[in-house]
Design an enzyme around this catalytic site. Structure first.
Site, PDB file in Angstrom:
ATOM      1  N   GLU A 275       0.828  -1.254  -0.125  1.00 58.03           N
ATOM      2  CA  GLU A 275      -0.016   0.052   0.094  1.00 58.03           C
ATOM      3  C   GLU A 275       0.912   1.234   0.182  1.00 58.03           C
ATOM      4  OE1 GLU A 275      -2.020  -0.431   3.696  1.00 58.03           O
ATOM      5  OE2 GLU A 275      -3.389  -2.022   2.999  1.00 58.03           O
ATOM      6  N   GLY A 277       2.104   5.016  -0.702  1.00 61.73           N
ATOM      7  CA  GLY A 277       1.298   6.224  -0.888  1.00 61.73           C
ATOM      8  C   GLY A 277       2.486   7.300  -1.303  1.00 61.73           C
ATOM      9  N   TYR A 319       2.973  18.601  11.461  1.00 59.54           N
ATOM     10  CA  TYR A 319       4.011  17.832  11.905  1.00 59.54           C
ATOM     11  C   TYR A 319       5.358  18.654  12.041  1.00 59.54           C
ATOM     12  CZ  TYR A 319       0.633  14.581   9.412  1.00 59.54           C
ATOM     13  OH  TYR A 319      -0.348  13.946   8.851  1.00 59.54           O
ATOM     14  N   CYS A 344      -4.217  33.962  10.199  1.00 64.36           N
ATOM     15  CA  CYS A 344      -3.931  34.757  11.345  1.00 64.36           C
ATOM     16  C   CYS A 344      -3.661  33.514  12.623  1.00 64.36           C
ATOM     17  CB  CYS A 344      -5.086  35.510  11.745  1.00 64.36           C
ATOM     18  SG  CYS A 344      -5.366  36.874  10.613  1.00 64.36           S
ATOM     19  N   GLU A 345      -2.727  32.686  12.371  1.00 66.33           N
ATOM     20  CA  GLU A 345      -2.137  31.921  13.369  1.00 66.33           C
ATOM     21  C   GLU A 345      -0.725  31.770  13.355  1.00 66.33           C
ATOM     22  OE1 GLU A 345      -3.433  28.674  14.776  1.00 66.33           O
ATOM     23  OE2 GLU A 345      -5.531  28.905  14.134  1.00 66.33           O
TER      24      GLU A 345
END
Ligand SMILES: *Cc1c(COP(=O)(O)O)cnc(C)c1O
Length: 420
Positions: A275, A277, A319, A344-345
């Site tokens: 699998e 990705g 992360y 606005c962060e």
């Protein structure tokens, strides 16, 4: 290796100058390279060519754009899906239901029924409770769900804690010491054909060792189940191979991975599934952005404010991830800057104190390695729209996902009549 390279001092996606795309589509915009996707798919498939007919099920969640899935479908890939929405996408891209694996701890009754009706090749069951429910849904439809039991091998993948999935305290799979017992209880159920095991210990793995440990443990459970009289025909080894995010960073190669798999699974006599990705899609995309302005005069380095933000590319905020950042038309000059978006962060920060190409308002730049877990994690936070996606193929390109303007999102909302 990717196909985002400089020609005549200008960054191109394959043969297309990125400025051309910015001109027509606007920024920010994700740009994918078909040749890079195909190359990654072929390198991965080649690494597994010594195995007997493996299923390579591309993990849609890394980049579920329909055109991206289509490229991989044409390479013979199946799909690993984790929701009904992803299942629809895989089928819409032409992947046959038989080649679709459905993973995830929270499959709903509806998703199970839709998957069974579509004839999915494999459900990866993540708990005893889910196994019984899947059996009931299958039996009620007069059908049989093909399934594998996902085992949590309690292995530390050595990756970021938010993308680690194979430790005992994580929500995924059944505890390995209980796998045989749970398998035995589920295996007699009508409506269910439990025929294998699955494992996936995390993402962005920079070493093959935890994978080898997990696969070895899986092999022991297979032997244990066979000794108890069960028939095991399938084993799904998940995804997780890391990719380089920084120039010069070295990750385990698909070839080394394939060799390890061949060694560890020798004699298992099962059909193996994979699998992958990120290793397929990660370096096949960039996020193209334009500098809004450069803000100087604070206490530290200048802020290069770009028009892309954490809602378009969440990995740095989520992360603390690193994305290489390069100018589309670099001068030879450098600067040390903080790269931030307009949201606005304070978390809307792509990099602090980074040595980058010198940039001015209006210049174009890209965040590299944005093909995986990029556009698909976008939100409309701060009432920004959804960023569009473009695919390049040689000297041609096409919009493969339209920009969704803030007005279109607003149009889905309404004020109830008792507020009018
Ligand atoms: C996320 C995920 C993958 C893909 O992981 P990559 O690190 O992108 O290869 C594969 N299988 C499952 C079950 C997943 O949740």
């Amino acid at each position: 290796m990717d196909h985002f390279t400089f020609a005549d001092g200008v960054l191109h996606a394959e043969d297309v100058p990125l400025a051309e795309i910015a001109e027509v589509v606007g920024t920010p915009v994700y740009v994918y390279s078909r040749a890079t996707l195909e190359r990654h798919a072929q390198v991965f498939a080649e690494a597994l060519s010594g195995l007997d007919n493996p299923l390579i099920a591309y993990a849609l969640k890394s980049n579920p754009n329909l055109a991206v899935i289509r490229v991989l479908q044409r390479q013979g890939f199946g799909a690993d899906v984790v929701s009904g929405g992803e299942m629809q996408r895989a089928l819409a891209a032409g992947i046959s239901a038989q080649d679709i694996v459905f993973s995830g701890v929270g499959k709903t009754h509806r998703e199970m029924a839709d998957g069974i009706a579509a004839g999915l090749g494999q459900f990866n069951i993540e708990s005893e409770e889910e196994g019984f429910e899947l059996a009931r849904v299958g039996a009620s439809m007069g059908a049989t769900a093909q399934a594998a039991l996902r085992v949590n091998p309690d292995v530390d993948a050595g990756t970021h804690e938010k993308i680690s999935t194979g430790k005992a305290e994580n929500k995924f799979g059944v505890p390995i010491h209980r796998a045989s017992e749970i398998f035995a209880r589920l295996s007699g159920e009508p409506g269910l054909n439990l025929r294998g095991l699955a494992v996936h210990i995390g993402s962005q793995l920079s070493s093959l060792d935890p994978l080898e440990t997990a696969f070895t443990k899986l092999g022991s459970v297979i032997a244990e189940l066979r000794a108890a009289g069960h028939t095991i025909t399938h084993a799904d080894l998940g995804g997780g191979l890391g990719v380089p995010y920084r120039e010069g960073e070295v990750m385990p190669s698909p070839a080394d991975y394939g060799a390890m798999v061949a060694r560890v699974t020798k004699g298992w006599q099962v059909r193996l599934a994979f699998e992958p990705g990120r290793v397929i899609s990660g370096n096949a995309g960039v996020l193209l952005t334009r500098v809004v302005r450069v803000k100087r005069g604070g206490n530290g380095d200048p802020f290069v404010i770009v028009d892309a933000a954490m809602n378009d590319l969440a990995r740095p905020a989520m992360y603390g991830a690193w994305h290489d950042f390069v100018a589309v038309e670099p001068s030879c000059e450098r600067m040390t800057a903080n790269i931030v978006g307009p949201i606005c962060e304070t978390g809307d920060t792509f990099a602090m104190g980074r040595d980058i190409d010198a940039l001015e308002a209006g210049d174009l730049a890209v965040f590299r390695t944005a093909g995986a877990y990029g556009a698909t994690m976008a939100s409309s936070y701060n009432s920004r729209g959804f960023v569009p996606e473009v695919m390049v193929d040689g000297d041609k390109w096409a919009i493969v996902a339209e920009r969704i303007e803030p007005a279109a999102i607003l149009a889905a909302e309404k004020v109830p009549d008792w507020l009018e």
